[in-house]
Scaffold this motif. Structure first.
Motif, PDB file in Angstrom:
ATOM      1  N   ASP A  36     -24.804  11.374 -40.715  1.00  0.00           N
ATOM      2  CA  ASP A  36     -26.263  11.406 -40.782  1.00  0.00           C
ATOM      3  C   ASP A  36     -26.737   9.967 -40.706  1.00  0.00           C
ATOM      4  N   LEU A  37     -27.406   9.608 -39.604  1.00  0.00           N
ATOM      5  CA  LEU A  37     -27.812   8.217 -39.412  1.00  0.00           C
ATOM      6  C   LEU A  37     -28.848   7.757 -40.428  1.00  0.00           C
ATOM      7  N   GLY A  42     -22.343   6.736 -45.090  1.00  0.00           N
ATOM      8  CA  GLY A  42     -21.319   7.687 -44.682  1.00  0.00           C
ATOM      9  C   GLY A  42     -20.759   7.462 -43.292  1.00  0.00           C
ATOM     10  N   ILE A  43     -21.313   6.495 -42.560  1.00  0.00           N
ATOM     11  CA  ILE A  43     -20.923   6.326 -41.163  1.00  0.00           C
ATOM     12  C   ILE A  43     -19.522   5.738 -41.022  1.00  0.00           C
ATOM     13  N   LEU A  44     -19.221   4.679 -41.760  1.00  0.00           N
ATOM     14  CA  LEU A  44     -17.900   4.056 -41.646  1.00  0.00           C
ATOM     15  C   LEU A  44     -16.779   5.018 -42.046  1.00  0.00           C
ATOM     16  N   PRO A  45     -16.861   5.708 -43.184  1.00  0.00           N
ATOM     17  CA  PRO A  45     -15.791   6.651 -43.509  1.00  0.00           C
ATOM     18  C   PRO A  45     -15.595   7.732 -42.445  1.00  0.00           C
ATOM     19  N   ALA A  88     -20.030  -0.333 -38.333  1.00  0.00           N
ATOM     20  CA  ALA A  88     -18.812   0.415 -38.614  1.00  0.00           C
ATOM     21  C   ALA A  88     -17.766   0.166 -37.534  1.00  0.00           C
ATOM     22  N   ALA A  89     -18.202   0.142 -36.277  1.00  0.00           N
ATOM     23  CA  ALA A  89     -17.264  -0.148 -35.191  1.00  0.00           C
ATOM     24  C   ALA A  89     -16.650  -1.535 -35.363  1.00  0.00           C
ATOM     25  N   LYS A  90     -17.473  -2.494 -35.769  1.00  0.00           N
ATOM     26  CA  LYS A  90     -16.966  -3.853 -36.023  1.00  0.00           C
ATOM     27  C   LYS A  90     -15.907  -3.831 -37.128  1.00  0.00           C
TER      28      LYS A  90
END
Length: 297
Positions: A36-37, A42-45, A88-90
């Motif tokens: 959920d943006l 919660g995005i990185l996990p 998170a991608a980084k």
């Protein structure tokens, strides 16, 4: 390559999920409730659990008129959310390809926009997407921001599907003729995004590949031109078609102001990245054929 894709319902995300396996990729779609943006923590996990080689940031709040009434939500998703995906991608050490829009420009330039042209969005949607671009750049140097425009596909809501649906009941349709852009198939965009992700993976030290590109089909049209081509092709396939009455934007007011010029110059994409999308008319016929088959069959 394992390619994580944020958003599962958008046109480009669905095109990626469809053609990715055909191109030898493992597509890892990530949408609600798993991500959920508006809840960046919660995005990185969620991404870490997928162990991707690259991330396509395609999830967005795309309802242009609704954004005028819900600016906080638009910014939460298109700005803060996009920045969190890039961050998170980084953290995972992988590149991010972020999908953006022509709406970051004011639309008052007389020729197609290049990447370095001054931005100047005229509404909340464009403002939120421009803010998202800035956050992506700041969060992850290993990025490409790919601006696109006038997306159509067999999926969801788009101009092609609307024209075919309305033409089934009306012999004449009034269509805006003073806005110009590059009609672009979501499947062509998906292939371009995959090519960009491959390049970032294969050439990690090539700084020329990073930054902003314009990812649209070759050729341009007004909405009325686009509609006429839709109806010409549909008629050849025994589908619904109508006569087009060309009107100015003032005759079709909308909550948010649309850019008069949405044309994007793709020279950088073609010369630096070696990626060329087809001329827009070439990709339109198979989309119309598929829509008609799915509607009629």
């Amino acid at each position: 390559m394992r390619l994580a894709v944020t958003g599962t319902q958008g046109q480009v995300a669905r095109a990626l999920m469809e053609i990715g396996p055909e191109l030898g990729l493992t597509i890892l779609p990530l949408g609600r409730p798993d991500i959920d943006l508006t809840r960046p923590d919660g995005i990185l996990p969620a991404l870490r659990a997928l162990a991707p080689d690259a991330v396509v940031s395609a999830a967005a709040f795309t309802e242009v008129d609704r954004a005028e009434d819900e600016p906080e939500l638009a910014h939460a998703i298109n700005a803060a959310g996009a920045g969190a995906v890039a961050e998170a991608a980084k953290a995972l050490g992988v590149p991010v390809v972020h999908l953006s829009t022509d709406y970051v420009f004011a639309g008052d330039k007389m020729s197609p926009y290049i990447e370095s042209d001054p931005t100047g969005p005229t509404g909340v949607y464009g403002e939120s997407k421009l803010a998202g671009e800035a956050l992506v750049r700041a969060a992850n140097p290993n990025h490409v921001i790919a601006r696109t425009a006038w997306v159509y596909s067999p999926f969801g809501k788009n101009f092609v599907k609307t024209m075919l649906r309305v033409a089934a009941d009306r012999p004449v349709l009034r269509v805006v003729d003073d806005q110009r852009g590059n009609p672009t198939s979501a499947h062509d965009i998906a292939r371009g995004l995959i090519d960009l992700a491959h390049l970032l993976r294969e050439r990690p030290d090539d700084e020329t590949l990073r930054g902003t590109v314009h990812l649209v089909a070759r050729g341009e049209a007004s909405w009325a031109d686009f509609a006429e081509e839709i109806f010409r092709l549909s008629a050849e396939l025994n589908g619904p078609h109508a006569q087009v009455e060309r009107i100015p934007s003032t005759a079709y007011p909308t909550r948010a102001l649309r850019p008069a010029n949405s044309r994007l110059d793709t020279s950088r994409l073609e010369t630096v990245h070696g990626i060329v999308l087809p001329e827009w008319r070439l990709s339109l016929e198979p989309v119309i054929r598929r829509i008609l088959n799915e509607t009629q069959g």
